[in-house]
Design a protein around this motif. Structure first.
Motif, PDB file in Angstrom:
ATOM      1  N   SER A  33      -0.950   2.510   6.899  1.00  0.00           N
ATOM      2  CA  SER A  33      -0.458   1.440   6.026  1.00  0.00           C
ATOM      3  C   SER A  33      -0.113   1.984   4.644  1.00  0.00           C
ATOM      4  CB  SER A  33      -1.510   0.329   5.907  1.00  0.00           C
ATOM      5  OG  SER A  33      -2.683   0.833   5.304  1.00  0.00           O
ATOM      6  N   ASN A  34       0.732   1.237   3.968  1.00  0.00           N
ATOM      7  CA  ASN A  34       1.160   1.601   2.622  1.00  0.00           C
ATOM      8  C   ASN A  34       1.598   0.327   1.925  1.00  0.00           C
ATOM      9  OD1 ASN A  34       1.899   3.091   0.360  1.00  0.00           O
ATOM     10  ND2 ASN A  34       3.117   4.577   1.515  1.00  0.00           N
ATOM     11  N   ILE A  35       2.070   0.459   0.709  1.00  0.00           N
ATOM     12  CA  ILE A  35       2.608  -0.674  -0.026  1.00  0.00           C
ATOM     13  C   ILE A  35       3.930  -0.277  -0.659  1.00  0.00           C
ATOM     14  CG2 ILE A  35       0.383  -1.759  -0.545  1.00  0.00           C
ATOM     15  CD1 ILE A  35       0.583  -0.500  -3.337  1.00  0.00           C
ATOM     16  N   THR A  36       4.773  -1.255  -0.878  1.00  0.00           N
ATOM     17  CA  THR A  36       5.960  -1.099  -1.710  1.00  0.00           C
ATOM     18  C   THR A  36       5.594  -1.657  -3.082  1.00  0.00           C
ATOM     19  OG1 THR A  36       7.397  -1.401   0.203  1.00  0.00           O
ATOM     20  CG2 THR A  36       8.404  -1.637  -1.960  1.00  0.00           C
ATOM     21  N   THR A  46       3.102   6.124  -3.814  1.00  0.00           N
ATOM     22  CA  THR A  46       1.930   5.912  -2.974  1.00  0.00           C
ATOM     23  C   THR A  46       2.143   6.582  -1.625  1.00  0.00           C
ATOM     24  OG1 THR A  46       2.793   3.801  -2.134  1.00  0.00           O
ATOM     25  CG2 THR A  46       1.408   3.716  -4.106  1.00  0.00           C
ATOM     26  N   ARG A  47       1.042   6.770  -0.888  1.00  0.00           N
ATOM     27  CA  ARG A  47       1.099   7.416   0.421  1.00  0.00           C
ATOM     28  C   ARG A  47       0.427   6.528   1.460  1.00  0.00           C
ATOM     29  NH1 ARG A  47      -1.449  11.240  -2.598  1.00  0.00           N
ATOM     30  NH2 ARG A  47      -3.202  11.329  -1.131  1.00  0.00           N
ATOM     31  N   PHE A  48       0.738   6.822   2.719  1.00  0.00           N
ATOM     32  CA  PHE A  48       0.139   6.066   3.810  1.00  0.00           C
ATOM     33  C   PHE A  48      -1.350   6.381   3.930  1.00  0.00           C
ATOM     34  CE2 PHE A  48       4.529   5.550   5.045  1.00  0.00           C
ATOM     35  CZ  PHE A  48       4.542   4.285   5.641  1.00  0.00           C
ATOM     36  N   LEU A  49      -2.116   5.367   4.286  1.00  0.00           N
ATOM     37  CA  LEU A  49      -3.557   5.480   4.474  1.00  0.00           C
ATOM     38  C   LEU A  49      -3.896   5.120   5.914  1.00  0.00           C
ATOM     39  CD1 LEU A  49      -6.416   5.811   3.165  1.00  0.00           C
ATOM     40  CD2 LEU A  49      -6.372   3.325   2.804  1.00  0.00           C
ATOM     41  N   GLY A  81      -4.120  -0.775   3.359  1.00  0.00           N
ATOM     42  CA  GLY A  81      -4.242  -0.214   2.032  1.00  0.00           C
ATOM     43  C   GLY A  81      -3.238   0.884   1.755  1.00  0.00           C
ATOM     44  N   PHE A  82      -3.589   1.769   0.823  1.00  0.00           N
ATOM     45  CA  PHE A  82      -2.708   2.859   0.409  1.00  0.00           C
ATOM     46  C   PHE A  82      -3.537   3.906  -0.313  1.00  0.00           C
ATOM     47  CE2 PHE A  82      -3.002   0.014  -3.176  1.00  0.00           C
ATOM     48  CZ  PHE A  82      -3.031   0.848  -4.279  1.00  0.00           C
ATOM     49  N   GLN A  83      -2.907   5.052  -0.592  1.00  0.00           N
ATOM     50  CA  GLN A  83      -3.527   6.071  -1.417  1.00  0.00           C
ATOM     51  C   GLN A  83      -2.477   6.704  -2.313  1.00  0.00           C
ATOM     52  OE1 GLN A  83      -5.208   9.292   0.934  1.00  0.00           O
ATOM     53  NE2 GLN A  83      -3.631   9.085   2.499  1.00  0.00           N
ATOM     54  N   GLY A  93      -7.423  13.927  -8.730  1.00  0.00           N
ATOM     55  CA  GLY A  93      -8.083  13.508  -7.508  1.00  0.00           C
ATOM     56  C   GLY A  93      -7.197  12.633  -6.647  1.00  0.00           C
ATOM     57  N   ASP A  94      -7.824  11.987  -5.691  1.00  0.00           N
ATOM     58  CA  ASP A  94      -7.133  11.109  -4.749  1.00  0.00           C
ATOM     59  C   ASP A  94      -7.702   9.703  -4.880  1.00  0.00           C
ATOM     60  OD1 ASP A  94      -5.248  10.750  -2.562  1.00  0.00           O
ATOM     61  OD2 ASP A  94      -7.006  10.425  -1.307  1.00  0.00           O
ATOM     62  N   TYR A  95      -6.818   8.731  -4.969  1.00  0.00           N
ATOM     63  CA  TYR A  95      -7.219   7.341  -5.168  1.00  0.00           C
ATOM     64  C   TYR A  95      -6.870   6.543  -3.913  1.00  0.00           C
ATOM     65  CZ  TYR A  95      -7.529   2.785  -7.534  1.00  0.00           C
ATOM     66  OH  TYR A  95      -7.875   1.501  -7.904  1.00  0.00           O
ATOM     67  N   LYS A  96      -7.852   5.882  -3.298  1.00  0.00           N
ATOM     68  CA  LYS A  96      -7.642   5.104  -2.083  1.00  0.00           C
ATOM     69  C   LYS A  96      -8.052   3.659  -2.325  1.00  0.00           C
ATOM     70  CE  LYS A  96      -8.546   9.005   1.041  1.00  0.00           C
ATOM     71  NZ  LYS A  96      -9.381   9.492   2.160  1.00  0.00           N
ATOM     72  N   VAL A  97      -7.231   2.745  -1.822  1.00  0.00           N
ATOM     73  CA  VAL A  97      -7.545   1.319  -1.873  1.00  0.00           C
ATOM     74  C   VAL A  97      -7.458   0.795  -0.441  1.00  0.00           C
ATOM     75  CG1 VAL A  97      -6.909  -0.927  -2.801  1.00  0.00           C
ATOM     76  CG2 VAL A  97      -6.586   1.125  -4.192  1.00  0.00           C
ATOM     77  N   ALA A  98      -8.565   0.264   0.088  1.00  0.00           N
ATOM     78  CA  ALA A  98      -8.645  -0.104   1.510  1.00  0.00           C
ATOM     79  C   ALA A  98      -9.179  -1.523   1.677  1.00  0.00           C
ATOM     80  CB  ALA A  98      -9.523   0.886   2.259  1.00  0.00           C
ATOM     81  N   PRO A  99      -8.297  -2.523   1.697  1.00  0.00           N
ATOM     82  CA  PRO A  99      -8.726  -3.902   1.925  1.00  0.00           C
ATOM     83  C   PRO A  99      -8.819  -4.238   3.410  1.00  0.00           C
ATOM     84  CG  PRO A  99      -6.395  -3.866   1.468  1.00  0.00           C
ATOM     85  CD  PRO A  99      -6.867  -2.429   1.370  1.00  0.00           C
ATOM     86  N   TYR A 100      -9.618  -5.226   3.728  1.00  0.00           N
ATOM     87  CA  TYR A 100      -9.726  -5.770   5.078  1.00  0.00           C
ATOM     88  C   TYR A 100      -8.982  -7.095   5.157  1.00  0.00           C
ATOM     89  CZ  TYR A 100     -13.378  -2.301   5.849  1.00  0.00           C
ATOM     90  OH  TYR A 100     -14.063  -1.127   5.975  1.00  0.00           O
TER      91      TYR A 100
END
Length: 232
Positions: A33-36, A46-49, A81-83, A93-100
């Motif tokens: 997943s990713n976001i626009t 952003t990158r795919f997570l 989410g996305f990273q 570093g690397d930033y990840k956002v992972a919603p349910y």
């Protein structure tokens, strides 16, 4: 209530030739997943997570102009989410956002005619989803350490300190309710097992509003995935 849950529970199980009954099953798989995301016309990199989804569907045949079509509602739990790359005074570093999310897709499926007993199918339909929260994480290069926090859905005027401050507890994912379009293609491997590839395009701008008004920000979900389903 039990009958309602059973009716929602299901999978992408399509009747074979000569079968017309409703089919119930279970599905599980992985997604990317990713976001626009744009802010004042500036696109965020952003990158795919990697994530996952699982749940139930129910597939019912319908006859339209002598075509073998099916309607397939379902209920799924998914992690999206996305990273993206992250940098501050502590380093890179690397930033990840992972919603349910809880998702309710309603797909319309078409069986492609063939001379074998296997079913090839394509599908299209809408979905609606509700954000359940989740976590963000900053993982720094080297031995600087990690920081984690929660995801919230809030008006900017009501949220806690800026979401990019590592001392903040929450990332504001914007609007909780999402909707969009599903696309899929699948194949019946054996009588009770199917595989499908699917994509999802969010249509709602989820950017956080300020005092109830969305500004010059554009924030939409997208995802790709593959899943297996088994007929109960």
């Amino acid at each position: 209530m039990r009958k309602l849950l059973v009716s929602l529970a299901c999978f992408l199980l399509i009747p074979g030739p000569g079968k017309t009954q409703t089919r119930i099953g279970i599905t599980a798989g992985g997604n990317l997943s990713n976001i626009t995301w744009k802010q004042y016309s500036n696109k965020q990199n952003t990158r795919f997570l990697a994530g996952y989804q699982f749940g139930f569907t129910i597939t019912t045949p319908i006859n339209i102009y002598k075509r073998q079509l099916h309607i397939q509602p379902g209920i799924l739990l998914s992690r999206k989410g996305f990273q993206q790359d992250y940098s501050d005074y502590l380093g890179n570093g690397d930033y990840k956002v992972a919603p349910y999310h809880i998702e309710v897709p309603v797909n319309f499926l078409y069986l492609i005619p063939n001379q074998s007993d296997k079913n090839v199918f394509v599908g299209l339909g809408p979905y609606i989803a509700c954000g359940l929260g989740g976590q963000w994480e900053i993982r720094y290069d080297g031995n600087t350490g990690n920081f984690v926090g929660d995801i919230e859905y809030a008006d900017i005027s009501d949220q806690r300190p800026p979401q990019y401050n590592i001392s903040d507890e929450a990332f504001n994912y914007g609007k909780r309710l999402d909707y969009g379009v599903n696309m899929l293609v699948g194949y019946e491997l054996w009588r009770n097992l199917q595989v499908q590839a699917h994509g999802q395009l969010g249509l709602r701008n989820l950017a956080p509003p300020k005092n109830g008004v969305t500004g010059n920000e554009y924030f939409k979900n997208i995802s790709l995935g593959i899943s297996l389903g088994y007929l109960l």
